[in-house]
Write a protein that holds these residues in place. Structure first.
Motif, PDB file in Angstrom:
ATOM      1  N   GLY A  63     -10.978   7.185  -3.102  1.00 43.92           N
ATOM      2  CA  GLY A  63     -12.181   7.990  -2.897  1.00 43.92           C
ATOM      3  C   GLY A  63     -12.442   9.132  -3.837  1.00 43.92           C
ATOM      4  N   SER A  64     -11.431   9.635  -4.595  1.00 41.46           N
ATOM      5  CA  SER A  64     -11.705  10.841  -5.381  1.00 41.46           C
ATOM      6  C   SER A  64     -11.017  10.877  -6.738  1.00 41.46           C
ATOM      7  CB  SER A  64     -11.282  12.085  -4.584  1.00 41.46           C
ATOM      8  OG  SER A  64      -9.890  12.045  -4.293  1.00 41.46           O
ATOM      9  N   ALA A  65     -10.340   9.828  -7.139  1.00 45.88           N
ATOM     10  CA  ALA A  65      -9.690   9.815  -8.456  1.00 45.88           C
ATOM     11  C   ALA A  65     -10.745   9.762  -9.559  1.00 45.88           C
ATOM     12  CB  ALA A  65      -8.739   8.627  -8.565  1.00 45.88           C
ATOM     13  N   CYS A  66     -10.410  10.319 -10.710  1.00 48.94           N
ATOM     14  CA  CYS A  66     -11.344  10.362 -11.835  1.00 48.94           C
ATOM     15  C   CYS A  66     -11.163   9.138 -12.728  1.00 48.94           C
ATOM     16  CB  CYS A  66     -11.125  11.627 -12.664  1.00 48.94           C
ATOM     17  SG  CYS A  66     -11.562  13.155 -11.804  1.00 48.94           S
ATOM     18  N   THR A  67     -12.251   8.435 -12.963  1.00 50.12           N
ATOM     19  CA  THR A  67     -12.267   7.311 -13.906  1.00 50.12           C
ATOM     20  C   THR A  67     -13.199   7.706 -15.045  1.00 50.12           C
ATOM     21  OG1 THR A  67     -14.054   6.281 -12.641  1.00 50.12           O
ATOM     22  CG2 THR A  67     -11.818   5.584 -12.138  1.00 50.12           C
ATOM     23  N   GLY A  68     -12.668   8.499 -15.963  1.00 48.57           N
ATOM     24  CA  GLY A  68     -13.515   9.093 -17.000  1.00 48.57           C
ATOM     25  C   GLY A  68     -14.151  10.363 -16.459  1.00 48.57           C
ATOM     26  N   VAL A  69     -15.469  10.451 -16.532  1.00 49.78           N
ATOM     27  CA  VAL A  69     -16.173  11.640 -16.038  1.00 49.78           C
ATOM     28  C   VAL A  69     -16.570  11.488 -14.582  1.00 49.78           C
ATOM     29  CG1 VAL A  69     -17.057  12.224 -18.327  1.00 49.78           C
ATOM     30  CG2 VAL A  69     -18.393  10.711 -16.860  1.00 49.78           C
ATOM     31  N   ASN A  70     -16.397  10.306 -14.031  1.00 48.59           N
ATOM     32  CA  ASN A  70     -16.750  10.052 -12.633  1.00 48.59           C
ATOM     33  C   ASN A  70     -15.510  10.235 -11.764  1.00 48.59           C
ATOM     34  OD1 ASN A  70     -17.703   9.158 -10.203  1.00 48.59           O
ATOM     35  ND2 ASN A  70     -18.221   7.095 -10.874  1.00 48.59           N
ATOM     36  N   CYS A  71     -15.614  11.070 -10.737  1.00 53.46           N
ATOM     37  CA  CYS A  71     -14.463  11.353  -9.868  1.00 53.46           C
ATOM     38  C   CYS A  71     -14.731  10.897  -8.428  1.00 53.46           C
ATOM     39  CB  CYS A  71     -14.122  12.840  -9.901  1.00 53.46           C
ATOM     40  SG  CYS A  71     -13.476  13.396 -11.500  1.00 53.46           S
ATOM     41  N   ASP A  72     -15.255   9.710  -8.282  1.00 56.57           N
ATOM     42  CA  ASP A  72     -15.528   9.146  -6.954  1.00 56.57           C
ATOM     43  C   ASP A  72     -14.549   8.041  -6.567  1.00 56.57           C
ATOM     44  OD1 ASP A  72     -17.729  10.804  -6.564  1.00 56.57           O
ATOM     45  OD2 ASP A  72     -19.066   9.426  -7.641  1.00 56.57           O
ATOM     46  N   GLY A  73     -13.419   7.954  -7.263  1.00 53.80           N
ATOM     47  CA  GLY A  73     -12.443   6.923  -6.940  1.00 53.80           C
ATOM     48  C   GLY A  73     -12.874   5.546  -7.436  1.00 53.80           C
ATOM     49  N   ILE A  74     -12.163   4.521  -6.948  1.00 52.56           N
ATOM     50  CA  ILE A  74     -12.421   3.162  -7.428  1.00 52.56           C
ATOM     51  C   ILE A  74     -13.182   2.316  -6.413  1.00 52.56           C
ATOM     52  CG2 ILE A  74     -10.396   3.169  -8.933  1.00 52.56           C
ATOM     53  CD1 ILE A  74      -8.939   1.539  -6.812  1.00 52.56           C
ATOM     54  N   LYS A  75     -13.577   2.916  -5.302  1.00 48.99           N
ATOM     55  CA  LYS A  75     -14.212   2.106  -4.258  1.00 48.99           C
ATOM     56  C   LYS A  75     -15.511   1.463  -4.733  1.00 48.99           C
ATOM     57  CE  LYS A  75     -16.437   6.092  -1.977  1.00 48.99           C
ATOM     58  NZ  LYS A  75     -15.889   7.137  -2.864  1.00 48.99           N
ATOM     59  N   GLY A  76     -16.296   2.196  -5.517  1.00 43.07           N
ATOM     60  CA  GLY A  76     -17.551   1.631  -5.999  1.00 43.07           C
ATOM     61  C   GLY A  76     -17.323   0.461  -6.940  1.00 43.07           C
ATOM     62  N   TYR A  77     -16.310   0.565  -7.781  1.00 45.05           N
ATOM     63  CA  TYR A  77     -16.000  -0.507  -8.723  1.00 45.05           C
ATOM     64  C   TYR A  77     -15.405  -1.717  -8.008  1.00 45.05           C
ATOM     65  CZ  TYR A  77     -16.565   3.474 -11.835  1.00 45.05           C
ATOM     66  OH  TYR A  77     -17.064   4.578 -12.482  1.00 45.05           O
ATOM     67  N   PHE A  78     -14.709  -1.457  -6.914  1.00 43.57           N
ATOM     68  CA  PHE A  78     -14.184  -2.564  -6.104  1.00 43.57           C
ATOM     69  C   PHE A  78     -15.327  -3.441  -5.595  1.00 43.57           C
ATOM     70  CE2 PHE A  78     -12.818  -4.513  -2.158  1.00 43.57           C
ATOM     71  CZ  PHE A  78     -11.529  -4.951  -2.436  1.00 43.57           C
ATOM     72  N   TRP A  79     -16.372  -2.808  -5.101  1.00 37.93           N
ATOM     73  CA  TRP A  79     -17.520  -3.578  -4.612  1.00 37.93           C
ATOM     74  C   TRP A  79     -18.314  -4.187  -5.762  1.00 37.93           C
ATOM     75  CZ3 TRP A  79     -16.239  -4.703  -0.132  1.00 37.93           C
ATOM     76  CH2 TRP A  79     -15.683  -3.777   0.750  1.00 37.93           C
ATOM     77  N   ASN A  80     -18.294  -3.555  -6.924  1.00 42.61           N
ATOM     78  CA  ASN A  80     -18.898  -4.186  -8.097  1.00 42.61           C
ATOM     79  C   ASN A  80     -18.228  -5.519  -8.405  1.00 42.61           C
ATOM     80  OD1 ASN A  80     -20.677  -2.083  -8.485  1.00 42.61           O
ATOM     81  ND2 ASN A  80     -19.499  -1.111 -10.125  1.00 42.61           N
ATOM     82  N   SER A  81     -16.900  -5.510  -8.345  1.00 49.25           N
ATOM     83  CA  SER A  81     -16.163  -6.745  -8.614  1.00 49.25           C
ATOM     84  C   SER A  81     -16.457  -7.804  -7.567  1.00 49.25           C
ATOM     85  CB  SER A  81     -14.653  -6.464  -8.661  1.00 49.25           C
ATOM     86  OG  SER A  81     -14.309  -5.738  -9.826  1.00 49.25           O
ATOM     87  N   MET A  82     -16.576  -7.380  -6.312  1.00 48.85           N
ATOM     88  CA  MET A  82     -16.912  -8.335  -5.252  1.00 48.85           C
ATOM     89  C   MET A  82     -18.293  -8.949  -5.481  1.00 48.85           C
ATOM     90  SD  MET A  82     -14.700  -9.019  -2.936  1.00 48.85           S
ATOM     91  CE  MET A  82     -13.142  -8.446  -2.259  1.00 48.85           C
ATOM     92  N   GLN A  83     -19.256  -8.112  -5.850  1.00 53.47           N
ATOM     93  CA  GLN A  83     -20.610  -8.603  -6.100  1.00 53.47           C
ATOM     94  C   GLN A  83     -20.652  -9.537  -7.306  1.00 53.47           C
ATOM     95  OE1 GLN A  83     -23.153  -5.166  -6.453  1.00 53.47           O
ATOM     96  NE2 GLN A  83     -22.520  -4.356  -4.460  1.00 53.47           N
ATOM     97  N   MET A  84     -19.699  -9.382  -8.203  1.00 54.46           N
ATOM     98  CA  MET A  84     -19.643 -10.246  -9.380  1.00 54.46           C
ATOM     99  C   MET A  84     -18.889 -11.538  -9.090  1.00 54.46           C
ATOM    100  SD  MET A  84     -17.581  -9.519 -12.949  1.00 54.46           S
ATOM    101  CE  MET A  84     -16.032  -9.405 -12.038  1.00 54.46           C
ATOM    102  N   VAL A  85     -17.732 -11.427  -8.441  1.00 56.06           N
ATOM    103  CA  VAL A  85     -16.837 -12.580  -8.344  1.00 56.06           C
ATOM    104  C   VAL A  85     -17.331 -13.623  -7.347  1.00 56.06           C
ATOM    105  CG1 VAL A  85     -15.310 -11.644  -6.547  1.00 56.06           C
ATOM    106  CG2 VAL A  85     -14.388 -13.204  -8.255  1.00 56.06           C
ATOM    107  N   ILE A  86     -17.924 -13.197  -6.230  1.00 52.81           N
ATOM    108  CA  ILE A  86     -18.323 -14.169  -5.202  1.00 52.81           C
ATOM    109  C   ILE A  86     -19.409 -15.115  -5.704  1.00 52.81           C
ATOM    110  CG2 ILE A  86     -19.377 -14.423  -2.920  1.00 52.81           C
ATOM    111  CD1 ILE A  86     -17.837 -11.931  -2.059  1.00 52.81           C
TER     112      ILE A  86
END
Length: 285
Positions: A63-86
């Motif tokens: 929820g709060s780790a920094c991935t570059g300048v964005n510090c909202d964690g990896i949850k958003g990217y997790f759902w990006n991968s789900m939207q891509m892979v399915i």
């Protein structure tokens, strides 16, 4: 009464357990480190148990780790991968099933050459298609989008799924299709009513193969996505390489496990179907 195990059998089991532990060692280290505090990591060793089991690393990674300048964690990217892979897995698998059916049971002039060219597509390195694929996505307005990533993975994966299904359908007796034709079944009726219901093993192979390949892909993700459309693997790389103060290995390890969790679960629950599907078409007839 069951006979006691022979010494040779005990030796085999011992060697297998030893190699299993060696193979699982990185995962064990990751799990232990993810539950440790930063002070515990600096003072202990890799294989030591946490002095205090905490979930801070997991909470921050999600929820709060920094991935570059964005510090909202990896949850958003997790759902990006789900939207891509399915959708990519479903589309490439269905296209492979249809192609394999045509190439195995409705052969046409040049079908062997067509199949050989598709097989050639399985061995083209990713790097060769980066530039032309980027240009093509730009022309159709899919650059830096999830839909663009889905398109790339479908195009690259359909060669593999076609090969799997074609080899599986070749093992099914032609008499089954001929009998259906005599009964008045057409092209699509034979496919949907006869072949698809008996294709579960090879479907599982393709789904597992494609899911693993697409979820773990980094190169296409980093080239054809940007910002909020990036998949999990790119976000994990950014998180690990972001330097903001003290290095938090517990956060990195928790994020890595979260990134690998879907594929681990797929293999854990469906691994037996993968092996069964691979061997289902070995014997013809």
């Amino acid at each position: 009464m069951k006979k006691p195990l022979q010494p040779g059998r005990w030796l085999i089991y011992g060697i297998l357990i030893l190699f299993a532990l060696i193979y699982l060692m990185p995962l064990i280290v990751m799990l232990l480190t993810s539950f440790k505090t930063s002070a515990d990591i600096r003072s202990g060793n890799l294989m030591s148990l946490p002095t205090e089991w905490v979930f801070d690393g997991w909470i921050k990674a999600w929820g709060s780790a920094c991935t570059g300048v964005n510090c909202d964690g990896i949850k958003g990217y997790f759902w990006n991968s789900m939207q891509m892979v399915i959708p990519a897995v479903l589309i490439s698998t269905m296209m492979g099933a249809f192609n394999g059916y045509v190439l195995a049971k409705w052969r046409f002039r040049g079908s062997d050459l067509f199949f050989s060219l598709m097989l050639f597509g399985c061995f083209i390195p990713f790097q060769v298609i980066l530039l032309p694929m980027a240009q093509s996505l730009g022309y159709v307005g899919l650059a830096n989008t999830t839909a663009g990533l889905v398109t790339v993975h479908v195009i690259y994966g359909v060669a593999f799924t076609t090969m799997f299904f074609r080899n599986y359908y070749v093992s099914i007796p032609d008499e089954l299709v001929k009998a259906a034709k005599l009964d008045g079944a057409g092209f699509f009726t034979i496919f949907f009513r006869i072949l698809l219901p008996i294709s579960k093993p090879i479907f599982m192979v393709c789904v597992i193969w494609q899911f693993t390949a697409i979820w773990n892909d980094f190169l296409f993700g980093v080239v054809y996505s940007a910002g909020d459309t990036q998949p999990m693997t790119v976000a994990l790389n950014n998180l690990v390489n972001t330097s903001t103060g003290v290095k938090e290995y517990n956060v990195d390890m928790a994020a890595a496990i979260l990134a690998a969790l879907p594929t681990l679960l797929v293999y854990f629950f469906a691994g037996k179907y993968f092996v069964r599907g691979l061997t289902a078409g070995v014997v013809k007839g």
